[in-house]
Design an enzyme around this catalytic site. Structure first.
Site, mmCIF file in Angstrom:
data_model
loop_
_atom_site.group_PDB
_atom_site.id
_atom_site.type_symbol
_atom_site.label_atom_id
_atom_site.label_comp_id
_atom_site.label_asym_id
_atom_site.label_seq_id
_atom_site.Cartn_x
_atom_site.Cartn_y
_atom_site.Cartn_z
ATOM 1 N N LYS A 1 4.254 9.157 9.023
ATOM 2 C CA LYS A 1 3.941 8.334 10.316
ATOM 3 C C LYS A 1 4.769 8.821 11.581
ATOM 4 O O LYS A 1 4.853 9.957 11.779
ATOM 5 C CB LYS A 1 3.937 6.927 10.125
ATOM 6 C CG LYS A 1 2.634 6.608 9.355
ATOM 7 C CD LYS A 1 2.379 4.924 8.976
ATOM 8 C CE LYS A 1 1.103 5.024 8.349
ATOM 9 N NZ LYS A 1 1.255 4.056 7.202
ATOM 10 N N ASP B 1 9.191 2.667 -0.106
ATOM 11 C CA ASP B 1 8.251 3.482 0.565
ATOM 12 C C ASP B 1 8.498 3.052 2.207
ATOM 13 O O ASP B 1 8.094 1.874 2.549
ATOM 14 C CB ASP B 1 6.873 2.977 -0.025
ATOM 15 C CG ASP B 1 5.972 3.708 0.856
ATOM 16 O OD1 ASP B 1 5.910 4.513 1.849
ATOM 17 O OD2 ASP B 1 4.697 3.633 0.507
ATOM 18 N N TYR C 1 0.835 -1.081 0.082
ATOM 19 C CA TYR C 1 0.171 0.028 -0.098
ATOM 20 C C TYR C 1 0.879 1.123 0.078
ATOM 21 O O TYR C 1 2.043 1.366 0.683
ATOM 22 C CB TYR C 1 -0.726 0.081 1.344
ATOM 23 C CG TYR C 1 -1.847 1.211 1.272
ATOM 24 C CD1 TYR C 1 -2.777 1.463 0.404
ATOM 25 C CD2 TYR C 1 -1.658 2.102 2.383
ATOM 26 C CE1 TYR C 1 -3.817 2.564 0.345
ATOM 27 C CE2 TYR C 1 -2.737 3.132 2.362
ATOM 28 C CZ TYR C 1 -3.487 3.355 1.396
ATOM 29 O OH TYR C 1 -4.198 4.546 1.593
HETATM 30 C C1 LIG Z 1 0.413 4.398 5.812
HETATM 31 C C2 LIG Z 1 0.964 4.232 4.726
HETATM 32 C C3 LIG Z 1 1.079 5.219 3.246
HETATM 33 C C4 LIG Z 1 0.105 6.291 3.389
HETATM 34 O O1 LIG Z 1 0.142 7.351 4.477
HETATM 35 P P1 LIG Z 1 -0.844 8.318 4.746
HETATM 36 O O2 LIG Z 1 -0.370 9.283 5.717
HETATM 37 O O3 LIG Z 1 -2.053 7.421 5.197
HETATM 38 O O4 LIG Z 1 -1.541 8.869 3.512
HETATM 39 C C5 LIG Z 1 1.781 4.877 2.351
HETATM 40 N N1 LIG Z 1 2.788 3.888 2.375
HETATM 41 C C6 LIG Z 1 2.711 3.158 3.404
HETATM 42 C C7 LIG Z 1 3.818 2.093 3.371
HETATM 43 C C8 LIG Z 1 2.008 3.314 4.439
HETATM 44 O O5 LIG Z 1 2.174 2.480 5.374
#
Ligand SMILES: *Cc1c(COP(=O)(O)O)cnc(C)c1O
Length: 427
Positions: A266, A238, A144
């Site tokens: 995060k 990511d 994701y």
């Molecule tokens: C949470 C997450 C996202 C998206 O971040 P948001 O702040 O929810 O838009 C993208 N990539 C990874 C790996 C994530 O865990």
């Protein structure tokens, strides 16, 4: 445990907010029941509007590595907020947080702040396309990267295929530029490079956290790096979740493979809305106003958010042993869950990376999304509900990662395990 007020709050919310929530997973769709509406956090605990207390293994989906209301983070936020909430003009705090990130991550020479992980990955991909002059990207099934159009794509059945959108509203014309590969399967990536000579970048969670916890094999990452180099594509890690979670330098602290671009989020926001993308200086130089690739944000680099992130990252840097402690506790938890499962003849796969932990009700090791999908989600839902009822707040889907914060101590973990034994006995 009474949930009267949460049930009421949920009914009210549904009248004015689609599904009653601002992010779909919060609705508890895959485990059933009413999501507790939260009144406040207290260190390791969440407290809901009915006054129920839960040990929180979600930590706002990762950001709160020091738990709720950490005094240092709280003080930084209050002090900064008193000076004004937003200026739309540069502040020194942005440079300070950028310097911390650049000094820690070998692969990041320059970094730009945005407001979410979604925005970070979306922008990094635009940059990769601008830099390479190519339009296609490769992503992995089960990874994701936020909800932007090109990334809301997953595979049809089985083989590598050009992506089709998995949400209405995403034009097929966008989705066709997203090629799908299988996690930990280098041949599926080779097939993408054979299908397209227009690949700008390969985007991967080097420790996947959004299909449950599924780390990439070192050899797989190494081959991925080599394939990207061979074909002139950029490698984008990511690390929105794994950054400052798997180690002080995220997944990159656990592998020798270096990406060209990195996304963070995060933990770097300390619970405030922050994302970031960074990488090699020559690539970042393509970004406006230095270069032609446009990207902007009214609230980007917000001072209060920067202060929260700085307070967390400086605390982490000051005591790197935190990661060993968190990993030991995460391991203690999953070992306990595993023995509870074993004692009741329930197949369970467990894994840990730093402060991240995962467990699948599955009789085979999980290496990719298809493996993950073979897990027993009904059993997970029962486990989740029963644990919640006993005051343990786990992520409300089999396909999410759990998090340990510094406020979760061994006694709390042992209490969790003791309850898991009883719950598994009734599954
Ligand atoms: C949470 C997450 C996202 C998206 O971040 P948001 O702040 O929810 O838009 C993208 N990539 C990874 C790996 C994530 O865990």
């Amino acid at each position: 445990m009474k949930h009267t007020r949460s049930i009421e709050a949920y009914e009210e919310a549904k009248k004015v907010i689609p599904g009653g929530v601002d992010s779909p997973v919060r609705a508890f769709g895959s485990v059933g029941g009413t999501p507790p509406f939260i009144d406040c956090g207290e260190g390791a605990y969440l407290v809901d509007v009915d006054g129920n207390r839960y040990i929180d293994y979600v930590q706002s989906w990762g950001p709160l590595i020091f738990g709720h209301c950490d005094p240092t983070v709280e003080a930084a936020v209050i002090e900064t907020a008193r000076k004004g909430l937003s200026f739309g003009a540069p502040t020194v705090l942005e440079t300070e947080l950028a310097e911390e990130i650049v000094s820690l991550f070998e692969s990041i020479e320059k970094v730009r702040f945005v407001n979410s992980g979604t925005e970070a990955v979306m922008s990094a991909i635009r940059l990769a396309r601008g830099y390479t002059g190519k339009d296609d990207i490769v992503k992995f099934k089960g990874c994701y990267h936020g909800h932007s159009d090109s990334l809301l794509v997953q595979a049809g059945s089985g083989a590598v295929t050009f992506g089709s959108p998995n949400s209405p509203g995403v034009p097929a014309d966008f989705a066709k530029h997203t090629l799908l590969a299988d996690y930990n399967d280098i041949n599926s990536v080779k097939a993408c490079f054979e299908a397209s000579s227009e690949i700008a970048c390969v985007v991967i969670e080097p420790i996947a956290g959004n299909m449950g916890l599924v780390p990439a094999d070192e050899e797989f990452l190494r081959e991925l790096r080599a394939l990207c180099d061979e074909h002139g594509a950029l490698l984008l890690f990511d690390e929105v979740m794994s950054g400052f979670r798997a180690s002080l330098t995220g997944a990159q602290g656990l592998t020798d493979v270096k990406p060209d671009l990195v996304t963070l989020g995060k933990v770097i926001g300390g619970g405030m809305p922050v994302g970031a993308f960074g990488g090699r200086a020559d690539i970042m130089a393509m970004l406006s106003p230095e270069g032609p690739v446009y990207q902007a944000g009214t609230l980007s680099g917000n001072p209060v958010a920067m202060a929260a992130g700085l307070a967390q990252i400086r605390q982490l840097k000051a005591d790197v042993a935190i990661y060993d402690i968190l990993q030991m506790r995460a391991q203690r938890l999953v070992d306990g869950l595993k023995s509870a499962a074993d004692a009741n003849d329930i197949p369970l796969q467990v894994d840990v990376r730093g402060s991240m932990f995962g467990f699948f009700f599955n009789d085979k090791p999980v290496k990719n999304f298809d493996d993950a999908l073979n897990s027993d989600t009904d059993r997970f839902a029962k486990f989740h509900r029963a644990m919640l009822d006993r005051g343990f707040y786990f992520a409300c889907s089999q396909f999410e990662t759990g998090f340990i914060s510094t406020k979760i101590n061994e006694a709390m973990i042992d209490e969790t395990i003791r309850n898991a034994h009883e719950v598994m006995g009734a599954l």
